[in-house]
Design a protein around this motif. Structure first.
Motif, PDB file in Angstrom:
ATOM      1  N   LEU A 172       0.842  -1.189   0.000  1.00  0.00           N
ATOM      2  CA  LEU A 172       0.000   0.000   0.000  1.00  0.00           C
ATOM      3  C   LEU A 172       0.877   1.239   0.000  1.00  0.00           C
ATOM      4  O   LEU A 172       1.798   1.345   0.816  1.00  0.00           O
ATOM      5  N   LEU A 173       0.593   2.167  -0.913  1.00  0.00           N
ATOM      6  CA  LEU A 173       1.219   3.480  -0.879  1.00  0.00           C
ATOM      7  C   LEU A 173       0.383   4.321   0.068  1.00  0.00           C
ATOM      8  O   LEU A 173      -0.823   4.494  -0.154  1.00  0.00           O
ATOM      9  N   CYS A 174       1.012   4.797   1.145  1.00  0.00           N
ATOM     10  CA  CYS A 174       0.321   5.619   2.139  1.00  0.00           C
ATOM     11  C   CYS A 174       0.931   7.012   2.135  1.00  0.00           C
ATOM     12  O   CYS A 174       2.149   7.160   1.996  1.00  0.00           O
ATOM     13  N   ILE A 175       0.081   8.024   2.274  1.00  0.00           N
ATOM     14  CA  ILE A 175       0.564   9.405   2.307  1.00  0.00           C
ATOM     15  C   ILE A 175       0.027  10.111   3.544  1.00  0.00           C
ATOM     16  O   ILE A 175      -1.001   9.719   4.098  1.00  0.00           O
ATOM     17  N   LYS A 176       0.756  11.135   3.970  1.00  0.00           N
ATOM     18  CA  LYS A 176       0.248  12.030   5.014  1.00  0.00           C
ATOM     19  C   LYS A 176       0.758  13.424   4.709  1.00  0.00           C
ATOM     20  O   LYS A 176       1.766  13.602   4.031  1.00  0.00           O
ATOM     21  N   ALA A 177       0.028  14.405   5.204  1.00  0.00           N
ATOM     22  CA  ALA A 177       0.401  15.802   5.003  1.00  0.00           C
ATOM     23  C   ALA A 177      -0.431  16.658   5.936  1.00  0.00           C
ATOM     24  O   ALA A 177      -1.487  16.242   6.420  1.00  0.00           O
ATOM     25  N   GLU A 178       0.051  17.848   6.170  1.00  0.00           N
ATOM     26  CA  GLU A 178      -0.737  18.857   6.891  1.00  0.00           C
ATOM     27  C   GLU A 178      -1.531  19.613   5.835  1.00  0.00           C
ATOM     28  O   GLU A 178      -0.950  20.191   4.912  1.00  0.00           O
ATOM     29  N   LEU A 179      -2.855  19.589   5.961  1.00  0.00           N
ATOM     30  CA  LEU A 179      -3.743  20.217   4.986  1.00  0.00           C
ATOM     31  C   LEU A 179      -4.319  21.492   5.571  1.00  0.00           C
ATOM     32  O   LEU A 179      -4.832  21.493   6.681  1.00  0.00           O
ATOM     33  N   ASP A 180      -4.245  22.574   4.785  1.00  0.00           N
ATOM     34  CA  ASP A 180      -4.801  23.851   5.224  1.00  0.00           C
ATOM     35  C   ASP A 180      -5.729  24.370   4.130  1.00  0.00           C
ATOM     36  O   ASP A 180      -5.286  24.660   3.011  1.00  0.00           O
ATOM     37  N   GLY A 181      -7.017  24.446   4.432  1.00  0.00           N
ATOM     38  CA  GLY A 181      -7.996  24.897   3.444  1.00  0.00           C
ATOM     39  C   GLY A 181      -8.289  23.828   2.400  1.00  0.00           C
ATOM     40  O   GLY A 181      -8.898  24.106   1.379  1.00  0.00           O
ATOM     41  N   VAL A 182      -7.851  22.598   2.650  1.00  0.00           N
ATOM     42  CA  VAL A 182      -8.019  21.492   1.711  1.00  0.00           C
ATOM     43  C   VAL A 182      -9.036  20.506   2.273  1.00  0.00           C
ATOM     44  O   VAL A 182      -8.918  20.072   3.414  1.00  0.00           O
ATOM     45  N   GLN A 183     -10.020  20.157   1.447  1.00  0.00           N
ATOM     46  CA  GLN A 183     -11.012  19.163   1.830  1.00  0.00           C
ATOM     47  C   GLN A 183     -10.470  17.763   1.570  1.00  0.00           C
ATOM     48  O   GLN A 183     -10.533  16.901   2.439  1.00  0.00           O
ATOM     49  N   THR A 184      -9.959  17.509   0.320  1.00  0.00           N
ATOM     50  CA  THR A 184      -9.408  16.194  -0.020  1.00  0.00           C
ATOM     51  C   THR A 184      -8.166  16.316  -0.887  1.00  0.00           C
ATOM     52  O   THR A 184      -8.020  17.262  -1.661  1.00  0.00           O
ATOM     53  N   LEU A 185      -7.293  15.316  -0.742  1.00  0.00           N
ATOM     54  CA  LEU A 185      -6.117  15.131  -1.594  1.00  0.00           C
ATOM     55  C   LEU A 185      -6.237  13.730  -2.170  1.00  0.00           C
ATOM     56  O   LEU A 185      -6.299  12.755  -1.426  1.00  0.00           O
ATOM     57  N   VAL A 198      -5.241  27.716   0.008  1.00  0.00           N
ATOM     58  CA  VAL A 198      -5.152  26.265   0.193  1.00  0.00           C
ATOM     59  C   VAL A 198      -3.688  25.863   0.143  1.00  0.00           C
ATOM     60  O   VAL A 198      -2.933  26.369  -0.684  1.00  0.00           O
ATOM     61  N   SER A 199      -3.299  24.970   1.045  1.00  0.00           N
ATOM     62  CA  SER A 199      -1.901  24.531   1.035  1.00  0.00           C
ATOM     63  C   SER A 199      -1.771  23.125   1.602  1.00  0.00           C
ATOM     64  O   SER A 199      -2.596  22.669   2.387  1.00  0.00           O
ATOM     65  N   ILE A 200      -0.717  22.473   1.151  1.00  0.00           N
ATOM     66  CA  ILE A 200      -0.330  21.155   1.649  1.00  0.00           C
ATOM     67  C   ILE A 200       1.116  21.289   2.090  1.00  0.00           C
ATOM     68  O   ILE A 200       1.964  21.746   1.320  1.00  0.00           O
ATOM     69  N   ASN A 201       1.379  20.914   3.334  1.00  0.00           N
ATOM     70  CA  ASN A 201       2.730  21.011   3.881  1.00  0.00           C
ATOM     71  C   ASN A 201       3.158  19.672   4.469  1.00  0.00           C
ATOM     72  O   ASN A 201       2.307  18.859   4.839  1.00  0.00           O
ATOM     73  N   GLU A 202       4.452  19.499   4.569  1.00  0.00           N
ATOM     74  CA  GLU A 202       5.036  18.305   5.191  1.00  0.00           C
ATOM     75  C   GLU A 202       4.501  17.008   4.570  1.00  0.00           C
ATOM     76  O   GLU A 202       4.201  16.043   5.281  1.00  0.00           O
ATOM     77  N   PHE A 203       4.403  16.986   3.238  1.00  0.00           N
ATOM     78  CA  PHE A 203       3.946  15.785   2.537  1.00  0.00           C
ATOM     79  C   PHE A 203       4.969  14.666   2.715  1.00  0.00           C
ATOM     80  O   PHE A 203       6.162  14.868   2.550  1.00  0.00           O
ATOM     81  N   GLU A 204       4.483  13.492   3.068  1.00  0.00           N
ATOM     82  CA  GLU A 204       5.328  12.307   3.204  1.00  0.00           C
ATOM     83  C   GLU A 204       4.610  11.114   2.590  1.00  0.00           C
ATOM     84  O   GLU A 204       3.383  11.060   2.603  1.00  0.00           O
ATOM     85  N   ALA A 205       5.392  10.171   2.091  1.00  0.00           N
ATOM     86  CA  ALA A 205       4.832   8.933   1.562  1.00  0.00           C
ATOM     87  C   ALA A 205       5.624   7.767   2.097  1.00  0.00           C
ATOM     88  O   ALA A 205       6.840   7.883   2.343  1.00  0.00           O
ATOM     89  N   LYS A 206       4.942   6.663   2.325  1.00  0.00           N
ATOM     90  CA  LYS A 206       5.625   5.436   2.710  1.00  0.00           C
ATOM     91  C   LYS A 206       4.894   4.279   2.053  1.00  0.00           C
ATOM     92  O   LYS A 206       3.721   4.380   1.701  1.00  0.00           O
ATOM     93  N   ILE A 207       5.626   3.189   1.907  1.00  0.00           N
ATOM     94  CA  ILE A 207       5.046   2.001   1.310  1.00  0.00           C
ATOM     95  C   ILE A 207       5.023   0.910   2.367  1.00  0.00           C
ATOM     96  O   ILE A 207       6.042   0.642   3.019  1.00  0.00           O
ATOM     97  N   VAL A 208       3.843   0.326   2.553  1.00  0.00           N
ATOM     98  CA  VAL A 208       3.651  -0.664   3.594  1.00  0.00           C
ATOM     99  C   VAL A 208       3.352  -2.013   2.950  1.00  0.00           C
ATOM    100  O   VAL A 208       2.471  -2.113   2.085  1.00  0.00           O
ATOM    101  N   ALA A 209       4.090  -3.050   3.358  1.00  0.00           N
ATOM    102  CA  ALA A 209       3.815  -4.408   2.891  1.00  0.00           C
ATOM    103  C   ALA A 209       2.768  -5.021   3.807  1.00  0.00           C
ATOM    104  O   ALA A 209       2.809  -4.857   5.018  1.00  0.00           O
ATOM    105  N   CYS A 210       1.814  -5.721   3.222  1.00  0.00           N
ATOM    106  CA  CYS A 210       0.746  -6.351   4.017  1.00  0.00           C
ATOM    107  C   CYS A 210       0.937  -7.859   4.075  1.00  0.00           C
ATOM    108  O   CYS A 210       1.468  -8.464   3.209  1.00  0.00           O
TER     109      CYS A 210
END
Length: 186
Positions: free
Chosen positions: A5-18, A174-186
């Motif tokens: 699974l490709l998983c992402i996280k970020a700090e969202l400001d004024g953003v409903q969905t990414l 609207v802004s996205i900050n501190e975007f990170e991605a990781k890949i998780v094996a299941c």
């Protein structure tokens, strides 16, 4: 077959969905799970296009393949559609229900403002003989919807980890900050 699974996280400001768009090229780095030194950096594939195959090929349709040195078989990566994702996750949950990082296995979805700062799965891949270990945003693979409902598709580039724009319709930054991605094996 291993589910990643490709998983992402970020700090969202004024953003409903990414959202991850499935109609653009994606860039990953992969490695041979049987070797410490065999890797391919920044391979690019299109998640909605499978590679052409010869008649009689035993492998299912796939989005990327590589033949590692000394290997007799090709290694493949398949981006799963919604039905295949549900079946694969059901199979993983029957075997124990957790990813190798002990996170609960979840169906890929959009990152929302409520998820801000939490990893969320956005893409599921079935891999045979290869392991994706890094995701490299190139620009154009994400869609942002502001809290005012305006969609931004062009110019959304998270390769530097940040993105910002202005929703003129709703007088909202609207802004996205501190975007990170990781890949998780299941």
């Amino acid at each position: 077959m291993v589910l990643f699974l490709l998983c992402i996280k970020a700090e969202l400001d004024g953003v409903q969905t990414l959202s991850l768009l499935k109609n653009n090229n994606l860039c990953f780095s992969i490695r041979n799970p049987l070797s410490d030194y065999e890797t391919r950096e920044k391979i690019v594939f299109h998640p909605s296009e499978t590679l052409d195959q010869d008649e009689g090929d035993r492998e299912p349709p796939h989005h990327f393949c590589v033949k590692w040195e000394g290997s007799k078989k090709i290694s493949t990566l398949i981006v799963l559609d919604d039905d295949a994702i549900k079946a694969a996750i059901k199979k993983v949950k029957r075997k124990g229900g957790k990813s190798k990082g002990d996170a609960e296995v979840d169906v890929p979805r959009d990152l929302t403002s409520e998820d801000s700062g939490e990893f969320v799965p956005v893409l599921a891949m079935e891999c045979r003989g290869l392991e994706p270990y890094a995701f490299h945003p190139m620009g154009g693979e994400f869609r942002v919807v502001s809290q005012g409902g305006v969609a931004f598709e062009e110019g959304v580039d998270l390769s530097e980890g940040d993105w910002a724009d202005y929703d003129e319709e709703n007088d909202l930054s609207v802004s996205i900050n501190e975007f990170e991605a990781k890949i998780v094996a299941c």
